[in-house]
Design an enzyme around this catalytic site. Structure first.
Site, PDB file in Angstrom:
ATOM      1  N   THR A  89       0.823  -1.219   0.000  1.00 22.94           N
ATOM      2  CA  THR A  89       0.000   0.000   0.000  1.00 22.94           C
ATOM      3  C   THR A  89       0.853   1.263   0.000  1.00 22.94           C
ATOM      4  O   THR A  89       0.512   2.250  -0.647  1.00 22.94           O
ATOM      5  CB  THR A  89      -0.931   0.014   1.226  1.00 22.94           C
ATOM      6  OG1 THR A  89      -0.164  -0.256   2.398  1.00 22.94           O
ATOM      7  CG2 THR A  89      -2.005  -1.025   1.099  1.00 22.94           C
ATOM      8  N   THR A  90       1.972   1.242   0.717  1.00 21.54           N
ATOM      9  CA  THR A  90       2.839   2.435   0.768  1.00 21.54           C
ATOM     10  C   THR A  90       3.494   2.678  -0.582  1.00 21.54           C
ATOM     11  O   THR A  90       3.510   3.802  -1.097  1.00 21.54           O
ATOM     12  CB  THR A  90       3.920   2.265   1.854  1.00 21.54           C
ATOM     13  OG1 THR A  90       3.284   1.990   3.103  1.00 21.54           O
ATOM     14  CG2 THR A  90       4.760   3.518   1.988  1.00 21.54           C
ATOM     15  N   ASP A 393      -1.196  -8.705   6.511  1.00 23.25           N
ATOM     16  CA  ASP A 393      -0.419  -8.431   5.297  1.00 23.25           C
ATOM     17  C   ASP A 393       0.394  -9.658   4.889  1.00 23.25           C
ATOM     18  O   ASP A 393       0.515  -9.983   3.703  1.00 23.25           O
ATOM     19  CB  ASP A 393       0.531  -7.243   5.518  1.00 23.25           C
ATOM     20  CG  ASP A 393      -0.221  -5.916   5.532  1.00 23.25           C
ATOM     21  OD1 ASP A 393      -1.447  -5.939   5.344  1.00 23.25           O
ATOM     22  OD2 ASP A 393       0.416  -4.872   5.745  1.00 23.25           O
TER      23      ASP A 393
END
Length: 543
Positions: A89-90, A393
């Site tokens: 996501t980052t 995750d």
């Protein structure tokens, strides 16, 4: 800025584009320092004083109250990446912001946004094709150790990185435990069948994987049996407490005896509901609402387990695994109340067990789905919450590696290889798209640059060496193994990340590139911003 007949303000042209891109870059700058295995954490405090400490990009952006409309696109982008892939996501936000920054430079140099968009789309397609055909490595070729290495890579940047082998093994075992074969012969690994329970106390290594669906609830009464087998399960989303009058409804009673009759009738309604459920054959009743204390004796008499206040997500998971239907009401088409036995799910057993002084309900041997429960232990609530996000995750990374069957080396390897490939590909084109593809190529390097900077390394020097190695590997077919070279952030040099076991699901990288490009294009296409004002009411009475 111009006024409109529709009672609003309009901004157009370069000003709007610059504002949008500046807002997106500001969002990316918040996340930049949290990327990679040596990234830093963010502390988020909401208006109620609740604290979240995390380095998960989606969680950080979810907690931020972003007002700028263009910046909201990046927030949604991170959530979409989290839903579809579960990790990365980052990096997807950083890549989208860098693509926008470089597109802004091209627009200032006189390149039309349409040419930039065409170039970006072409670069995205070629990147994904090169990644699949050249860089991706089959999971079957690398063996089971590939899954452990994928899990280790996902965990390395998280708070549980200090216990990397323990949690990587836990995640791989949990994902393999829910393996199931679909009708078309393929295997699926539904991680929604893995429930994560958090209990503060003890150390992280006291976490464990248990068979069955675990629920952080207990029996409604100590008189109920500890175990029922085989279990017939009823999943309810309505109250089993005394029926109350609806809000605003009042009944005036003059005779106290009439009041007693009303109370008795309220109790009889609940009693008849419970009897109908038990008559259908249910011996394990789960409800998201309450159960009247006075009615618990009916469950005890029938040797049934009743559980109240089950979380809605847990109820959905339980219903899917056991084949039960979640019932919102007992009303049937005839206007009466009934409960059909077909609504029940089945499992081998429902049992209450004590783990580390805490009681849990476990449902094992579910009819439809294999399931597992991970009980996480940590020193405090904040740690347990972050451990849960980190493990989620990791589970997603292992699942994607198994289902897509391909992984790629990490540590900036993929981005650098694609950058060199696109740089060479751009020179084969004669149109203005060539400039956009060259900028796309440079934008990809934001990932390895940020990784190196966060590890306190000389980013310029490291990226120059990495580019040189990948360029040699792509020009000389005999040195193909150089395409697996990436950053070693601990020791500050380059290494073969495929051999070192730094692996990521290929699907994660492909989705990152696709989603980041589409988000950048969405914002780049905007050249007008119209803000509508709320029309003030005219008190003059004229029409």
């Amino acid at each position: 800025m111009s006024s409109l007949a529709i009672y609003g303000e309009r901004q157009s042209g370069e000003d709007v584009r610059t504002q949008n891109i500046t807002a997106c870059i500001a969002i990316a700058n918040i996340l930049k320092s949290s990327l990679g295995p040596v990234g830093l954490d963010k502390m988020l405090v909401d208006d109620m004083g609740d604290v979240i400490v995390t380095n998960d990009g989606a969680t950080i952006l979810k907690q931020l109250e972003v007002e700028h409309p263009a910046a909201k696109v990046l927030v949604e982008l991170a959530q979409q990446q989290d839903e579809e892939v579960g990790d990365g996501t980052t990096s997807v936000v950083l890549l989208a912001a860098e693509l926008l920054r470089r597109a802004d430079d091209l627009v200032r140099r006189g390149i039309h946004p349409t040419n930039i968009i065409a170039g970006y789309r072409l670069a995205m397609r070629e990147s994904c094709k090169y990644l699949r055909d050249i860089l991706a490595v089959s999971v079957e070729k690398l063996g089971k150790s590939c899954l452990m290495n994928t899990a280790r890579t996902a965990i390395s940047s998280k708070i549980i990185g200090s216990e990397i082998d323990f949690f990587a093994n836990l995640a791989v075992e949990a994902v393999l435990a829910v393996k199931r074969k679909t009708e078309d012969g393929k295997y699926k690994y539904p991680i929604k069948a893995i429930n994560i329970l958090k209990k503060s106390g003890k150390g992280a290594r006291d976490s464990q994987l248990l068979k069955g669906i675990g629920l952080n609830v207990t029996r409604a009464s100590q008189g109920m049996p500890l175990r029922v087998s085989p279990a017939k399960i009823a999943c309810l989303d309505f109250d089993l407490r005394r029926s109350k009058m609806k809000m605003g409804v009042q009944v005036l009673v003059e005779d106290p005896k009439e009041l007693e009759k009303i109370q008795e009738k309220e109790y009889e309604v609940t009693k008849s509901r419970i009897e109908a459920i038990l008559k259908a054959g249910a011996n394990a009743i789960f409800t998201t609402k309450g159960i009247d204390d006075a009615a618990l004796k009916y469950f005890v008499e029938k040797n049934a387990i009743a559980v109240r206040r089950v979380a809605k997500d847990d109820m959905k998971r339980l219903a899917k695994a056991t084949g039960a239907s979640v019932q919102l009401t007992m009303a049937d088409l005839g206007g009466e109340e009934s409960f059909d036995p077909s609504f029940l799910g089945s499992a081998e057993e429902v049992v209450e067990e004590t783990i580390s002084d805490d009681k849990f309900i476990f449902v094992r041997g579910c009819k439809n789905l294999a399931s597992g429960t991970i009980v996480l232990r940590g020193p405090n609530e904040y740690m347990c919450d972050e451990m849960s996000r980190s493990l989620h995750d990791c589970l997603c990374a292992v699942q994607r590696a198994l289902e897509s069957n391909y992984v790629v080396p990490g540590g900036g390897c993929v981005e650098t290889a694609l950058s060199i490939f696109l740089e060479n590909f751009a020179t084969t084109l004669g149109g203005r798209e060539q400039l956009a593809i060259a900028e796309f190529s440079d934008a990809l390097l934001v990932i390895p640059k940020t990784l190196a900077a966060n590890a306190a390394l000389d980013a310029t020097d490291m990226i120059a060496k990495l580019r040189a190695v990948h360029n040699t590997g792509q020009l000389d077919s005999n040195k193909g193994n150089l395409s697996h070279m990436g950053l070693d952030l601990e020791n500050g040099h380059l290494r073969d990340n495929l051999e070192a076991g730094i692996l990521e699901p290929a699907m994660s990288k492909i989705k990152s590139i696709q989603l980041a490009t589409e988000a950048a294009i969405t914002i780049l296409r905007i050249d007008d911003l119209i803000k509508l004002k709320k029309k003030q009411e005219d008190d003059s009475g004229e029409y």
